[in-house]
Write an enzyme that holds these catalytic residues in place. Structure first.
Site, PDB file in Angstrom:
ATOM      1  N   VAL A 135      16.497 -15.680  11.503  1.00 48.96           N
ATOM      2  CA  VAL A 135      15.728 -16.686  10.769  1.00 48.96           C
ATOM      3  C   VAL A 135      16.639 -17.346   9.744  1.00 48.96           C
ATOM      4  N   VAL A 164       4.237  -3.720  11.209  1.00 51.47           N
ATOM      5  CA  VAL A 164       2.821  -3.375  11.136  1.00 51.47           C
ATOM      6  C   VAL A 164       1.987  -4.502  10.528  1.00 51.47           C
ATOM      7  N   HIS A 174     -18.182  14.830  27.191  1.00 42.60           N
ATOM      8  CA  HIS A 174     -18.189  13.810  28.232  1.00 42.60           C
ATOM      9  C   HIS A 174     -19.418  12.916  28.065  1.00 42.60           C
ATOM     10  N   ALA A 204      -0.471   5.155   3.134  1.00 43.63           N
ATOM     11  CA  ALA A 204      -1.401   5.619   2.100  1.00 43.63           C
ATOM     12  C   ALA A 204      -1.621   7.134   2.195  1.00 43.63           C
ATOM     13  N   GLU A 242      10.913 -12.027  15.215  1.00 39.87           N
ATOM     14  CA  GLU A 242      11.364 -10.665  14.896  1.00 39.87           C
ATOM     15  C   GLU A 242      12.872 -10.555  15.081  1.00 39.87           C
ATOM     16  N   GLY A 270       8.750 -11.145  11.148  1.00 44.84           N
ATOM     17  CA  GLY A 270       8.669  -9.682  11.247  1.00 44.84           C
ATOM     18  C   GLY A 270       7.491  -9.250  12.093  1.00 44.84           C
ATOM     19  N   GLY A 288       2.180   0.908 -17.695  1.00 45.74           N
ATOM     20  CA  GLY A 288       2.737   2.114 -18.298  1.00 45.74           C
ATOM     21  C   GLY A 288       4.251   2.085 -18.217  1.00 45.74           C
ATOM     22  N   GLY A 345       8.946  -5.965   5.563  1.00 43.92           N
ATOM     23  CA  GLY A 345       9.104  -4.691   4.872  1.00 43.92           C
ATOM     24  C   GLY A 345       8.755  -4.805   3.394  1.00 43.92           C
ATOM     25  N   ARG A 346       8.797  -3.683   2.715  1.00 42.59           N
ATOM     26  CA  ARG A 346       8.387  -3.637   1.309  1.00 42.59           C
ATOM     27  C   ARG A 346       9.464  -2.957   0.467  1.00 42.59           C
TER      28      ARG A 346
HETATM   29  P1  FAD Z   1       0.316   1.415  -4.363  1.00 42.11           P
HETATM   30  O1  FAD Z   1      -0.880   1.453  -3.504  1.00 42.11           O
HETATM   31  O2  FAD Z   1       1.223   0.237  -4.265  1.00 42.11           O
HETATM   32  O3  FAD Z   1      -0.210   1.571  -5.846  1.00 42.11           O
HETATM   33  C1  FAD Z   1       0.625   1.468  -6.948  1.00 42.11           C
HETATM   34  C2  FAD Z   1      -0.216   1.061  -8.151  1.00 42.11           C
HETATM   35  O4  FAD Z   1       0.568   1.213  -9.315  1.00 42.11           O
HETATM   36  C3  FAD Z   1      -0.681  -0.391  -8.138  1.00 42.11           C
HETATM   37  O5  FAD Z   1      -2.029  -0.472  -8.500  1.00 42.11           O
HETATM   38  C4  FAD Z   1       0.191  -1.059  -9.182  1.00 42.11           C
HETATM   39  O6  FAD Z   1      -0.448  -2.148  -9.825  1.00 42.11           O
HETATM   40  C5  FAD Z   1       0.374   0.090 -10.154  1.00 42.11           C
HETATM   41  N1  FAD Z   1       1.553  -0.019 -11.006  1.00 42.11           N
HETATM   42  C6  FAD Z   1       2.833  -0.303 -10.666  1.00 42.11           C
HETATM   43  N2  FAD Z   1       3.645  -0.226 -11.737  1.00 42.11           N
HETATM   44  C7  FAD Z   1       2.853   0.128 -12.774  1.00 42.11           C
HETATM   45  C8  FAD Z   1       3.108   0.377 -14.142  1.00 42.11           C
HETATM   46  N3  FAD Z   1       4.331   0.332 -14.656  1.00 42.11           N
HETATM   47  N4  FAD Z   1       2.049   0.701 -14.926  1.00 42.11           N
HETATM   48  C9  FAD Z   1       0.788   0.784 -14.428  1.00 42.11           C
HETATM   49  N5  FAD Z   1       0.506   0.557 -13.138  1.00 42.11           N
HETATM   50  C10 FAD Z   1       1.526   0.243 -12.331  1.00 42.11           C
HETATM   51  N6  FAD Z   1      -1.068   2.355   4.865  1.00 42.11           N
HETATM   52  C11 FAD Z   1      -1.824   3.146   5.648  1.00 42.11           C
HETATM   53  O7  FAD Z   1      -1.665   4.376   5.614  1.00 42.11           O
HETATM   54  N7  FAD Z   1      -2.787   2.635   6.468  1.00 42.11           N
HETATM   55  C12 FAD Z   1      -3.003   1.308   6.552  1.00 42.11           C
HETATM   56  O8  FAD Z   1      -3.873   0.866   7.301  1.00 42.11           O
HETATM   57  C13 FAD Z   1      -2.223   0.447   5.753  1.00 42.11           C
HETATM   58  N8  FAD Z   1      -2.420  -0.873   5.784  1.00 42.11           N
HETATM   59  C14 FAD Z   1      -1.656  -1.681   5.005  1.00 42.11           C
HETATM   60  C15 FAD Z   1      -1.844  -3.052   5.105  1.00 42.11           C
HETATM   61  C16 FAD Z   1      -1.072  -3.907   4.356  1.00 42.11           C
HETATM   62  C17 FAD Z   1      -1.285  -5.386   4.466  1.00 42.11           C
HETATM   63  C18 FAD Z   1      -0.095  -3.371   3.467  1.00 42.11           C
HETATM   64  C19 FAD Z   1       0.736  -4.288   2.606  1.00 42.11           C
HETATM   65  C20 FAD Z   1       0.095  -2.013   3.359  1.00 42.11           C
HETATM   66  C21 FAD Z   1      -0.677  -1.152   4.139  1.00 42.11           C
HETATM   67  N9  FAD Z   1      -0.504   0.225   4.095  1.00 42.11           N
HETATM   68  C22 FAD Z   1      -1.253   1.028   4.903  1.00 42.11           C
HETATM   69  C23 FAD Z   1       0.475   0.850   3.190  1.00 42.11           C
HETATM   70  C24 FAD Z   1      -0.241   1.374   1.941  1.00 42.11           C
HETATM   71  O9  FAD Z   1      -0.921   0.303   1.305  1.00 42.11           O
HETATM   72  C25 FAD Z   1       0.755   1.994   0.986  1.00 42.11           C
HETATM   73  O10 FAD Z   1       1.539   2.953   1.662  1.00 42.11           O
HETATM   74  C26 FAD Z   1       0.031   2.673  -0.156  1.00 42.11           C
HETATM   75  O11 FAD Z   1      -0.743   1.748  -0.884  1.00 42.11           O
HETATM   76  C27 FAD Z   1       1.025   3.342  -1.114  1.00 42.11           C
HETATM   77  O12 FAD Z   1       0.330   3.949  -2.149  1.00 42.11           O
HETATM   78  P2  FAD Z   1       0.997   4.146  -3.584  1.00 42.11           P
HETATM   79  O13 FAD Z   1      -0.018   4.829  -4.407  1.00 42.11           O
HETATM   80  O14 FAD Z   1       2.322   4.757  -3.432  1.00 42.11           O
HETATM   81  O15 FAD Z   1       1.249   2.684  -4.144  1.00 42.11           O
HETATM   82  P1  NAI Z   2       7.702  -3.146   8.765  1.00 42.31           P
HETATM   83  O1  NAI Z   2       8.864  -2.386   8.301  1.00 42.31           O
HETATM   84  O2  NAI Z   2       6.611  -2.463   9.482  1.00 42.31           O
HETATM   85  O3  NAI Z   2       8.169  -4.321   9.717  1.00 42.31           O
HETATM   86  C1  NAI Z   2       9.095  -5.280   9.278  1.00 42.31           C
HETATM   87  C2  NAI Z   2       9.656  -5.974  10.501  1.00 42.31           C
HETATM   88  O4  NAI Z   2      10.361  -7.116  10.065  1.00 42.31           O
HETATM   89  C3  NAI Z   2      10.631  -5.099  11.275  1.00 42.31           C
HETATM   90  O5  NAI Z   2      10.301  -5.130  12.633  1.00 42.31           O
HETATM   91  C4  NAI Z   2      11.979  -5.735  10.986  1.00 42.31           C
HETATM   92  O6  NAI Z   2      12.889  -5.606  12.036  1.00 42.31           O
HETATM   93  C5  NAI Z   2      11.587  -7.180  10.767  1.00 42.31           C
HETATM   94  N1  NAI Z   2      12.512  -7.947   9.935  1.00 42.31           N
HETATM   95  C6  NAI Z   2      13.152  -7.531   8.818  1.00 42.31           C
HETATM   96  N2  NAI Z   2      13.887  -8.552   8.319  1.00 42.31           N
HETATM   97  C7  NAI Z   2      13.705  -9.617   9.128  1.00 42.31           C
HETATM   98  C8  NAI Z   2      14.180 -10.946   9.124  1.00 42.31           C
HETATM   99  N3  NAI Z   2      14.993 -11.399   8.183  1.00 42.31           N
HETATM  100  N4  NAI Z   2      13.791 -11.770  10.119  1.00 42.31           N
HETATM  101  C9  NAI Z   2      12.939 -11.338  11.084  1.00 42.31           C
HETATM  102  N5  NAI Z   2      12.455 -10.071  11.143  1.00 42.31           N
HETATM  103  C10 NAI Z   2      12.828  -9.234  10.166  1.00 42.31           C
HETATM  104  O7  NAI Z   2       7.173  -3.905   7.447  1.00 42.31           O
HETATM  105  P2  NAI Z   2       5.810  -4.664   7.155  1.00 42.31           P
HETATM  106  O8  NAI Z   2       5.157  -5.108   8.405  1.00 42.31           O
HETATM  107  O9  NAI Z   2       6.150  -5.666   6.116  1.00 42.31           O
HETATM  108  O10 NAI Z   2       4.926  -3.544   6.515  1.00 42.31           O
HETATM  109  C11 NAI Z   2       5.417  -2.799   5.405  1.00 42.31           C
HETATM  110  C12 NAI Z   2       4.946  -1.409   5.467  1.00 42.31           C
HETATM  111  O11 NAI Z   2       3.590  -1.336   5.064  1.00 42.31           O
HETATM  112  C13 NAI Z   2       4.952  -0.774   6.855  1.00 42.31           C
HETATM  113  O12 NAI Z   2       6.211  -0.291   7.205  1.00 42.31           O
HETATM  114  C14 NAI Z   2       3.986   0.334   6.679  1.00 42.31           C
HETATM  115  O13 NAI Z   2       4.643   1.400   6.057  1.00 42.31           O
HETATM  116  C15 NAI Z   2       2.963  -0.261   5.733  1.00 42.31           C
HETATM  117  N6  NAI Z   2       1.828  -0.742   6.512  1.00 42.31           N
HETATM  118  C16 NAI Z   2       1.090   0.174   7.199  1.00 42.31           C
HETATM  119  C17 NAI Z   2       0.020  -0.219   7.956  1.00 42.31           C
HETATM  120  C18 NAI Z   2      -0.714   0.794   8.737  1.00 42.31           C
HETATM  121  O14 NAI Z   2      -0.493   1.967   8.509  1.00 42.31           O
HETATM  122  N7  NAI Z   2      -1.596   0.392   9.650  1.00 42.31           N
HETATM  123  C19 NAI Z   2      -0.409  -1.624   8.022  1.00 42.31           C
HETATM  124  C20 NAI Z   2       0.461  -2.493   7.297  1.00 42.31           C
HETATM  125  C21 NAI Z   2       1.520  -2.047   6.545  1.00 42.31           C
END
Ligand code: FAD
Ligand code: NAI
Length: 483
Positions: free
Chosen positions: A255, A201, A462, A338, A221, A198, A122, A289-290
């Site tokens: 790194v 999480v 309990h 999420a 890290e 990193g 979109g 990070g993202r």
């Molecule tokens: P997204 O889930 O990224 O969804 C965005 C959607 O939009 C995607 O489907 C994408 O394809 C679509 N999109 C993008 N641009 C367009 C476009 N122009 N047109 C149409 N579609 C498009 N969070 C938690 O709370 N608990 C967890 O346990 C957790 N675990 C995680 C584990 C990992 C490995 C990662 C990477 C993240 C994790 N997160 C977790 C973070 C969580 O996934 C995100 O915070 C969440 O998905 C964000 O939701 P969102 O809807 O903003 O975006």
């Molecule tokens: P993060 O922000 O949690 O961690 C990134 C880590 O990388 C930090 O500790 C940072 O200091 C380090 N870092 C950054 N640049 C670096 C470099 N050049 N060299 C070495 N270390 C470096 O990001 P992550 O793990 O990628 O996850 C992204 C996000 O996704 C999280 O912040 C979280 O919001 C979401 N997530 C949530 C989960 C959950 O809720 N259980 C699980 C996984 C992801």
């Protein structure tokens, strides 16, 4: 089928699909556009969370934990396991099946709630003749580029396009050796030597999965402190547990270059003392990070304002600079979680309906699904100290909890932080078994502005792990009963 909608949601992750369902529940003719493709090119609703995030990571965390328990801990229960083996292909297929169930579940929910789904990308279309983006009555044209191309029109647009993994400069993801969260969830054989950049999480969760399955894991890290956002006492306790498990975490590193060689990758890095080091690995997961994802949205076509990271700029209520254009989830400020995305999606749909949608950023829980799990809500002790807030702290170790002993999982503690004068709970921090579930009680308590005494006076079943929560609340007043 009409091409005119009250609400168009771009993105079908937790922010977008939940916003679409809530908007439809409120009586709006709603469309949701999502471009994610499954392995056969079909739609896969649920975004990062469902496809390459929360859901598949938790499936693999569960499977790998079973494997570790069978190999290392069943014997403590008098259960003998002979000939334990790992069928990684089956484990990954199960994970894919769990993902598919969630994809299909969302498609079903769209049908149930009469949300019209468009599979494709979109993007905003510039529309000077109707003054799109200029007035309260503007209609927004959104181009959907899918199997066919079409344009749909909406009165309100909710941008929920999520985020993508950030790559290390000079080391783009190839998803073969240099892996983002996507590749990290579908490695076809257990890598002997796994590196992670990193220790956030993703690093800790993915590092745990592959360590349990047999990889030697090294995490590099940049920051000198471990899990800086976590309460220091809790982070120390977690680090002890990870060290014991053999997860090698190097803090305060720099790194450098990542080189692709015949036998794997070689990562140049400098340790905290400034000494040059090299890490040789078979696979490298980069979890630093993202970044918000606005590529492909054509934000400039309508003058939608983005910040320097590409995030959509919004106010506290998720309003962008354009009338009736909203943005939620990872694509805007705030934690990338999420449930935060979902809460914002619901609140925006309710605001469009003239209601008072609300998200309380002080009570958004965090959970890291390692073993032990780490969960928290509210302020950390170091934050309270820095802000000069007078507080009382109470902790209770799982070692003294009967249910934890019966489970054979006594690592960690529950910690309460309460205002010194009013006793209002300011933060709750847990490291230990089922912290992800236990934290909900703290979230409810804080949402209702409860005191630690309120929790201390509530009857908890309990034997249950939740008794540790009650005892930690009692500890604030220095009157634990079981410790
Ligand atoms: P997204 O889930 O990224 O969804 C965005 C959607 O939009 C995607 O489907 C994408 O394809 C679509 N999109 C993008 N641009 C367009 C476009 N122009 N047109 C149409 N579609 C498009 N969070 C938690 O709370 N608990 C967890 O346990 C957790 N675990 C995680 C584990 C990992 C490995 C990662 C990477 C993240 C994790 N997160 C977790 C973070 C969580 O996934 C995100 O915070 C969440 O998905 C964000 O939701 P969102 O809807 O903003 O975006
Ligand atoms: P993060 O922000 O949690 O961690 C990134 C880590 O990388 C930090 O500790 C940072 O200091 C380090 N870092 C950054 N640049 C670096 C470099 N050049 N060299 C070495 N270390 C470096 O990001 P992550 O793990 O990628 O996850 C992204 C996000 O996704 C999280 O912040 C979280 O919001 C979401 N997530 C949530 C989960 C959950 O809720 N259980 C699980 C996984 C992801």
């Amino acid at each position: 089928m009409t091409n005119n909608f009250d609400v168009i949601v771009i993105g079908g992750g937790p922010g977008g699909y939940i916003a679409a369902i809530r908007a439809a529940q409120l009586g709006f003719n709603t469309a949701c556009i999502d471009e994610w493709k499954n392995a056969t090119g079909g739609p896969a609703l649920g975004g990062t969370c469902t496809n390459v995030g929360c859901i598949p990571s938790k499936a693999l965390l569960q499977s790998s934990e079973h494997y570790e328990h069978a190999g290392k801990h069943f014997a403590e229960h008098g259960i003998e396991v002979k000939g334990l083996g790992l069928d990684l292909a089956k484990m990954l297929a199960r994970k894919d099946q769990v993902v598919k169930q969630n994809n299909d579940g969302i498609a079903f929910l769209f049908k149930k709630n009469k949300v019209t789904f468009f599979h494709g990308r979109g993007s905003f279309v510039s529309h000077p003749s109707t003054g799109s983006g200029q007035s309260e009555n503007a209609l927004y044209d959104i181009k959907v580029a899918g199997a066919a191309e079409e344009t749909i029109t909406g009165r309100h647009v909710i941008v929920a396009t999520g985020s993508n993994a950030r790559a290390l400069p000079g080391a783009p993801f190839d998803e073969e050796r240099i892996l983002s969260n996507d590749g990290a969830l579908r490695v076809q054989g257990v890598p002997k030597r796994l590196g992670l950049i990193g220790s956030g999480v993703v690093g800790l969760e993915m590092g745990s999965v592959w360590r349990r399955l047999g990889s030697q894991v090294t995490v590099l890290e940049a920051l000198p402190t471990f899990l800086g956002a976590v309460d220091e006492q809790i982070a120390r306790e977690a680090k002890k547990a990870f060290d014991k498990q053999g997860l090698k975490i190097e803090l305060g590193v720099k790194v450098g270059e990542v080189k692709n060689g015949k036998n794997g990758l070689s990562v140049a890095w400098t340790n905290a003392k400034g000494e040059a080091q090299t890490l040789e690995v078979d696979k490298l997961i980069v979890s630093i990070g993202r970044v918000p994802n606005t590529i492909g949205l054509d934000a400039q076509a309508v003058g939608l304002k983005l910040d320097e990271r590409g995030a959509v700029i919004v106010d506290d209520e998720c309003r962008t600079n354009l009338p009736n254009v909203w943005a939620v989830g990872d694509v805007v400020r705030g934690p990338m979680l999420a449930h935060k995305a979902e809460e914002e999606g619901v609140a925006v749909a309710e605001r469009i309906a003239g209601q008072h949608g609300h998200v309380n950023f002080n009570t958004i829980p965090w959970v890291i699904y390692t073993s032990p799990e780490i969960a928290w809500v509210g302020q950390t002790e170091q934050q309270l100290k820095a802000a000069g807030v007078k507080y009382r702290a109470g902790t209770f170790p799982f070692m003294a909890n009967g249910r934890a002993r019966a489970l054979g999982d006594t690592t960690g503690m529950v910690k309460f932080l309460a205002d010194a004068a009013s006793d209002e709970i300011l933060g709750v921090h847990i490291v230990g078994p089922m912290a992800s579930e236990l934290i909900s009680e703290a979230v409810v308590a804080m949402e209702f502005r409860a005191s630690s005494e309120d929790i201390a006076r509530i009857c908890h079943a309990h034997p249950s792990l939740s008794e540790a929560t009650k005892e930690a609340a009692l500890a604030v007043d220095k009157r634990t009963l079981n410790f």
